[in-house]
Design an enzyme around this catalytic site. Structure first.
Site, mmCIF file in Angstrom:
data_model
loop_
_atom_site.group_PDB
_atom_site.id
_atom_site.type_symbol
_atom_site.label_atom_id
_atom_site.label_comp_id
_atom_site.label_asym_id
_atom_site.label_seq_id
_atom_site.Cartn_x
_atom_site.Cartn_y
_atom_site.Cartn_z
ATOM 1 N N ASN A 9 0.879 -1.178 0.000
ATOM 2 C CA ASN A 9 0.000 0.000 0.000
ATOM 3 C C ASN A 9 0.911 1.222 0.000
ATOM 4 O OD1 ASN A 9 -1.751 2.077 0.475
ATOM 5 N ND2 ASN A 9 -2.410 1.378 2.516
ATOM 6 N N TRP A 10 1.042 1.822 -1.172
ATOM 7 C CA TRP A 10 1.986 2.950 -1.293
ATOM 8 C C TRP A 10 1.437 4.231 -0.672
ATOM 9 C CZ3 TRP A 10 4.104 2.726 -7.071
ATOM 10 C CH2 TRP A 10 4.798 1.534 -7.237
ATOM 11 N N GLU A 167 -5.404 -4.648 10.771
ATOM 12 C CA GLU A 167 -4.407 -3.584 10.908
ATOM 13 C C GLU A 167 -4.683 -2.816 12.198
ATOM 14 O OE1 GLU A 167 -2.467 -2.514 6.830
ATOM 15 O OE2 GLU A 167 -3.979 -1.057 7.381
ATOM 16 N N GLY A 173 2.445 2.652 10.837
ATOM 17 C CA GLY A 173 3.401 3.752 10.688
ATOM 18 C C GLY A 173 4.122 4.130 11.965
ATOM 19 N N SER A 213 3.406 -1.805 10.486
ATOM 20 C CA SER A 213 4.853 -1.862 10.722
ATOM 21 C C SER A 213 5.469 -3.219 10.370
ATOM 22 C CB SER A 213 5.170 -1.473 12.176
ATOM 23 O OG SER A 213 4.790 -0.124 12.407
ATOM 24 N N GLY A 234 2.851 -0.946 4.347
ATOM 25 C CA GLY A 234 2.857 0.475 4.021
ATOM 26 C C GLY A 234 4.274 0.945 3.726
ATOM 27 N N GLY A 235 4.886 1.611 4.698
ATOM 28 C CA GLY A 235 6.192 2.239 4.511
ATOM 29 C C GLY A 235 7.239 1.348 3.853
HETATM 30 P P1 13P Z 1 2.987 0.707 7.740
HETATM 31 O O1 13P Z 1 3.496 -0.591 7.144
HETATM 32 O O2 13P Z 1 3.711 1.908 7.238
HETATM 33 O O3 13P Z 1 2.898 0.627 9.238
HETATM 34 O O4 13P Z 1 1.485 0.886 7.210
HETATM 35 C C1 13P Z 1 0.616 -0.174 7.306
HETATM 36 C C2 13P Z 1 -0.580 0.112 6.505
HETATM 37 O O5 13P Z 1 -1.336 1.029 6.806
HETATM 38 C C3 13P Z 1 -0.829 -0.705 5.323
HETATM 39 O O6 13P Z 1 -2.106 -0.507 4.812
#
Ligand code: 13P
Length: 259
Positions: A9-10, A167, A173, A213, A234-235
């Site tokens: 998920n960018w 999640e 994040g 994370s 995400g990140g």
């Molecule tokens: P992170 O991997 O940056 O914590 O984000 C997770 C996320 O929200 C994926 O949809």
């Protein structure tokens, strides 16, 4: 029997040149992924470019949101048919950033899920509690409410075409992932609910991803839990090498599938 799925998920990252480079890096590093399905969800504007890069590869793509109507006077919105036309396999719905920053309600999300299914997209429904809700012992109550509401009115065969993601909001994040045990407990609970809402067979085949994370160094411990069928990243999905490592570490043992 469930092939793990790893989705990048960018979020709101990826101008065209960056998107092409990142998608090419992932494609080239995962030419023949064994025991794992992989997809990238760039911003809407980068979808055609990413689709072009990934066409002919085993990597799929999807969007991060959609509207519940096909067309109409909805300034700034994107309909699910528009995403299907771009070859999207998935659409992320009910992400906590949409729920909290953009005030999406369970009812909005349910309409989006149904609309995505009508267009042959696999809705990737996200559920998760805040830190405060966990402190108050409300984790199961919150995720159950979000799941029941998000899938309201769906037939069992529609649920079977869906993907779920747990999640926890406090893990997104923050660099603080849920421990494998914390995540596994909620995944097990969700799988029990799927059995009730659809059938035992669907509960056995439906993929429940963990997000929050996920990094190259914690991916294996999380995704090798019996009820965790991959990751929503995400990140760490913004670096090709790291994302490729996460995908490889999430592959089922033996490279085919897991019970
Ligand atoms: P992170 O991997 O940056 O914590 O984000 C997770 C996320 O929200 C994926 O949809």
């Amino acid at each position: 029997m469930r092939t793990p799925l790893v989705v990048g998920n960018w979020k709101m990252h990826g101008r065209l040149a960056e998107a092409r480079e990142l998608a090419s890096g992932v494609r080239d590093g995962l030419k023949r992924p064994r025991g794992v399905e992989v997809a990238l969800c760039p911003p809407f504007t980068a979808l055609p470019a990413v689709a072009e890069v990934l066409t002919g590869s085993p990597i799929g793509w999807g969007a991060q949101n959609c509207h519940w109507e096909d067309t109409g006077a909805f300034t700034g919105e994107i309909g699910p048919g528009m995403l299907a036309e771009l070859g999207c396999r998935f659409v992320i719905l009910g992400h906590s950033e949409r729920r909290h920053l953009f005030r999406e309600t369970d009812d909005d999300i349910a309409r989006k899920v149904a609309a995505a299914l009508r267009h042959g997209l696999q809705p990737l429904l996200c559920v998760g509690e805040t830190a405060e809700e966990r402190r108050q012992g409300l984790t199961f109550t919150v995720v159950e409410g979000q799941l029941r509401a998000g899938w309201a009115g769906l037939r069992a065969d529609e649920i079977a075409r869906s993907v779920l993601a747990y999640e926890p909001v406090w893990a997104i994040g923050t660099g603080v992932n849920a421990t494998p045990a914390q995540a596994a407990e909620v995944h097990g609970y969700l799988r029990g609910l799927v059995s009730e809402l659809a059938s035992k067979e669907t509960a056995q085949s439906l993929r429940i991803l963990y997000g929050g994370s996920v990094k190259p160094d914690n991916a294996a411990a999380l995704t090798q839990q019996p009820d965790i069928d991959g990751a929503l990243v995400g990140g760490a999905s913004l670096q090709a090498q790291g994302f490729i490592t996460i995908a490889k570490k999430s592959a089922s043992r033996g490279g085919s599938s897991k019970e």
